[in-house]
Write a protein that holds these residues in place. Structure first.
Motif, PDB file in Angstrom:
ATOM      1  N   SER A  26      25.149  31.544  38.991  1.00 31.20           N
ATOM      2  CA  SER A  26      24.464  30.257  39.053  1.00 31.20           C
ATOM      3  C   SER A  26      23.924  30.042  40.464  1.00 31.20           C
ATOM      4  N   TRP A  27      22.623  29.791  40.564  1.00 28.33           N
ATOM      5  CA  TRP A  27      22.026  29.637  41.882  1.00 28.33           C
ATOM      6  C   TRP A  27      20.803  28.735  41.785  1.00 28.33           C
ATOM      7  N   CYS A  28      20.433  28.157  42.923  1.00 25.05           N
ATOM      8  CA  CYS A  28      19.286  27.245  42.963  1.00 25.05           C
ATOM      9  C   CYS A  28      18.894  27.063  44.429  1.00 25.05           C
ATOM     10  N   THR A  29      17.632  27.321  44.742  1.00 24.76           N
ATOM     11  CA  THR A  29      17.191  27.224  46.131  1.00 24.76           C
ATOM     12  C   THR A  29      15.846  26.520  46.210  1.00 24.76           C
ATOM     13  N   ARG A  30      15.653  25.773  47.273  1.00 19.77           N
ATOM     14  CA  ARG A  30      14.402  25.038  47.474  1.00 19.77           C
ATOM     15  C   ARG A  30      13.612  25.635  48.629  1.00 19.77           C
ATOM     16  N   LEU A  31      12.315  25.792  48.391  1.00 23.10           N
ATOM     17  CA  LEU A  31      11.393  26.236  49.439  1.00 23.10           C
ATOM     18  C   LEU A  31      10.509  25.057  49.813  1.00 23.10           C
ATOM     19  N   ALA A  32      10.543  24.686  51.084  1.00 24.84           N
ATOM     20  CA  ALA A  32       9.822  23.500  51.548  1.00 24.84           C
ATOM     21  C   ALA A  32       8.312  23.730  51.488  1.00 24.84           C
ATOM     22  N   PRO A  33       7.533  22.635  51.434  1.00 29.09           N
ATOM     23  CA  PRO A  33       6.067  22.780  51.496  1.00 29.09           C
ATOM     24  C   PRO A  33       5.669  23.541  52.746  1.00 29.09           C
ATOM     25  N   TYR A  34       4.566  24.272  52.620  1.00 29.99           N
ATOM     26  CA  TYR A  34       4.140  25.170  53.692  1.00 29.99           C
ATOM     27  C   TYR A  34       2.645  25.014  53.898  1.00 29.99           C
ATOM     28  N   ALA A  35       2.201  25.124  55.149  1.00 33.29           N
ATOM     29  CA  ALA A  35       0.789  24.926  55.457  1.00 33.29           C
ATOM     30  C   ALA A  35      -0.083  26.076  54.983  1.00 33.29           C
ATOM     31  N   GLY A  36       0.526  27.184  54.577  1.00 33.35           N
ATOM     32  CA  GLY A  36      -0.233  28.305  54.071  1.00 33.35           C
ATOM     33  C   GLY A  36      -0.108  28.430  52.567  1.00 33.35           C
ATOM     34  N   VAL A  75      11.247  24.797  43.692  1.00 32.68           N
ATOM     35  CA  VAL A  75      12.617  25.276  43.524  1.00 32.68           C
ATOM     36  C   VAL A  75      12.591  26.557  42.704  1.00 32.68           C
ATOM     37  N   LEU A  76      13.403  27.532  43.106  1.00 34.64           N
ATOM     38  CA  LEU A  76      13.683  28.719  42.307  1.00 34.64           C
ATOM     39  C   LEU A  76      15.133  28.633  41.865  1.00 34.64           C
ATOM     40  N   ALA A  77      15.386  28.919  40.585  1.00 30.08           N
ATOM     41  CA  ALA A  77      16.747  28.741  40.100  1.00 30.08           C
ATOM     42  C   ALA A  77      16.994  29.585  38.857  1.00 30.08           C
ATOM     43  N   ASP A  78      18.276  29.673  38.495  1.00 30.85           N
ATOM     44  CA  ASP A  78      18.644  30.404  37.289  1.00 30.85           C
ATOM     45  C   ASP A  78      18.313  29.619  36.030  1.00 30.85           C
ATOM     46  N   SER A  79      18.107  28.291  36.172  1.00 33.46           N
ATOM     47  CA  SER A  79      17.734  27.444  35.031  1.00 33.46           C
ATOM     48  C   SER A  79      16.920  26.274  35.566  1.00 33.46           C
ATOM     49  N   PRO A  80      16.101  25.636  34.721  1.00 30.55           N
ATOM     50  CA  PRO A  80      15.201  24.588  35.220  1.00 30.55           C
ATOM     51  C   PRO A  80      15.848  23.221  35.387  1.00 30.55           C
ATOM     52  N   GLY A  81      17.106  23.080  35.024  1.00 33.90           N
ATOM     53  CA  GLY A  81      17.740  21.773  35.120  1.00 33.90           C
ATOM     54  C   GLY A  81      18.374  21.509  36.478  1.00 33.90           C
ATOM     55  N   ASP A  82      18.686  20.257  36.767  1.00 32.78           N
ATOM     56  CA  ASP A  82      19.429  19.819  37.946  1.00 32.78           C
ATOM     57  C   ASP A  82      19.009  20.525  39.226  1.00 32.78           C
ATOM     58  N   THR A  83      17.786  20.278  39.630  1.00 32.13           N
ATOM     59  CA  THR A  83      17.298  20.883  40.875  1.00 32.13           C
ATOM     60  C   THR A  83      17.898  20.216  42.116  1.00 32.13           C
ATOM     61  N   ALA A  84      18.624  19.109  41.917  1.00 35.65           N
ATOM     62  CA  ALA A  84      19.262  18.437  43.055  1.00 35.65           C
ATOM     63  C   ALA A  84      20.313  19.322  43.716  1.00 35.65           C
ATOM     64  N   ARG A  85      20.802  20.329  43.001  1.00 32.96           N
ATOM     65  CA  ARG A  85      21.811  21.230  43.562  1.00 32.96           C
ATOM     66  C   ARG A  85      21.215  22.290  44.485  1.00 32.96           C
ATOM     67  N   ALA A  86      19.890  22.299  44.618  1.00 31.45           N
ATOM     68  CA  ALA A  86      19.223  23.348  45.380  1.00 31.45           C
ATOM     69  C   ALA A  86      19.629  23.328  46.849  1.00 31.45           C
TER      70      ALA A  86
END
Length: 299
Positions: A26-36, A75-86
């Motif tokens: 189980s994993w979930c990570t967020r990538l912040a907005p980027y200027a590129g 967000v990249l994650a193992d499932s599309p739910g509960d992205t708050a855990r990212a």
């Protein structure tokens, strides 16, 4: 150069960067907005991508490629739910055992882009360009993905040069693939129209030439009225207006990337004198060429 190459070259700066990510369970990570622009290549396994902007979650499988041309956070994650855990991408660590044993391997990266001169072709790309791994579709893109995977695995001599070069190829192939499948946007239609394509090719091949509507129409093999009608309807600018914009875009690129004198930049962009370029440049960008060069160099 062709229009697609020019559109990418005008906006791209520096070299792309990339990181390999292996996760399981189980994993979930967020990538912040980027200027590129961001991209992901799924090398093994599968996962979900959830844009911050509220777009539909996208399921990604092995071999899939996704481009986020406007740098939207996601967000990249193992499932599309509960992205708050990212957790932030920079803090991701491979789990030590546990989970269901499924492992995902991705190549995640970024392209540096200067959005002050974005070509309309690049501007109309959607937030998320998902290119699924389908047999027989986009063979050059599939080859680039295979080559990237090999460079990551082998770390052979020359890999430090090969990897960023392959990432540059990947960007070109992603844009090509989108254009071949796009159901929205005007530029796929622009570049499938023979008259408009011929005119654009001529302008991009020699932007400094003393173009007129009559001369450009002759190069496209149609009457002036036909060229004006078709070019303006598809591109959204009249031919000479597009030429002026493109010349100034080229001048801005030269000012940012080289130490060429203002006279040399003016000559290459089709302006008769530094004063003529400065006047047009200031009207387009709101600053003089000199101030633009200083600000571009400090950014």
């Amino acid at each position: 150069m062709d229009v697609v190459s020019d559109a990418i070259s005008a906006v791209r700066t520096g070299r792309p960067s990339s990181n390999r990510l292996r996760v399981g369970g189980s994993w979930c990570t967020r990538l912040a907005p980027y200027a590129g622009a961001g991209f992901h290549v799924v090398l093994a396994g599968g996962c979900w991508l959830v844009p911050d902007t509220g777009g539909e979650p996208v399921t990604l499988g092995a071999g899939d490629v996704v481009l986020l041309p406007h740098g939207v956070g996601h967000v990249l994650a193992d499932s599309p739910g509960d992205t708050a855990r990212a957790v932030p991408f920079e803090e991701m660590r491979r789990p030590a055992g546990g989970g269901d044993g499924r492992e995902v391997e991705l190549l995640c990266g970024k392209y540096r882009l200067d959005r002050s001169r974005t070509h309309p072709l690049m501007a109309e790309l959607p937030e998320v360009v998902h290119l699924p791994n389908r047999v027989g579709r986009h063979p050059e893109l599939r080859s680039a993905v295979d080559l990237l995977a090999n460079e990551l695995d082998e770390r052979r001599p020359g890999a430090c040069l090969a990897l960023p070069s392959l990432l540059d190829l990947l960007l070109i192939y992603m844009v090509r693939a989108w254009m071949s499948e796009a159901e929205t946007g005007s530029w796929p239609s622009v570049l499938s129209d023979p008259v408009t394509t011929a005119a654009l090719r001529a302008l991009h091949l020699d932007p400094a030439a003393p173009w007129t509507n009559d001369r450009l129409a002759a190069a496209a093999g149609v009457s002036r009225a036909t060229l004006a009608r078709r070019f303006t309807a598809l591109v959204g600018r009249a031919p000479m207006a597009y030429l002026t914009w493109w010349r100034l875009t080229l001048a801005a690129t030269r000012l940012r990337d080289t130490d060429a004198s203002l006279a040399a930049v003016a000559r290459e962009a089709g302006y008769g004198s530094p004063y003529a370029l400065s006047h047009a440049f200031s009207r387009e960008f709101g600053v003089t060429p000199g101030k633009y060069r200083v600000s571009a160099g400090s950014s």
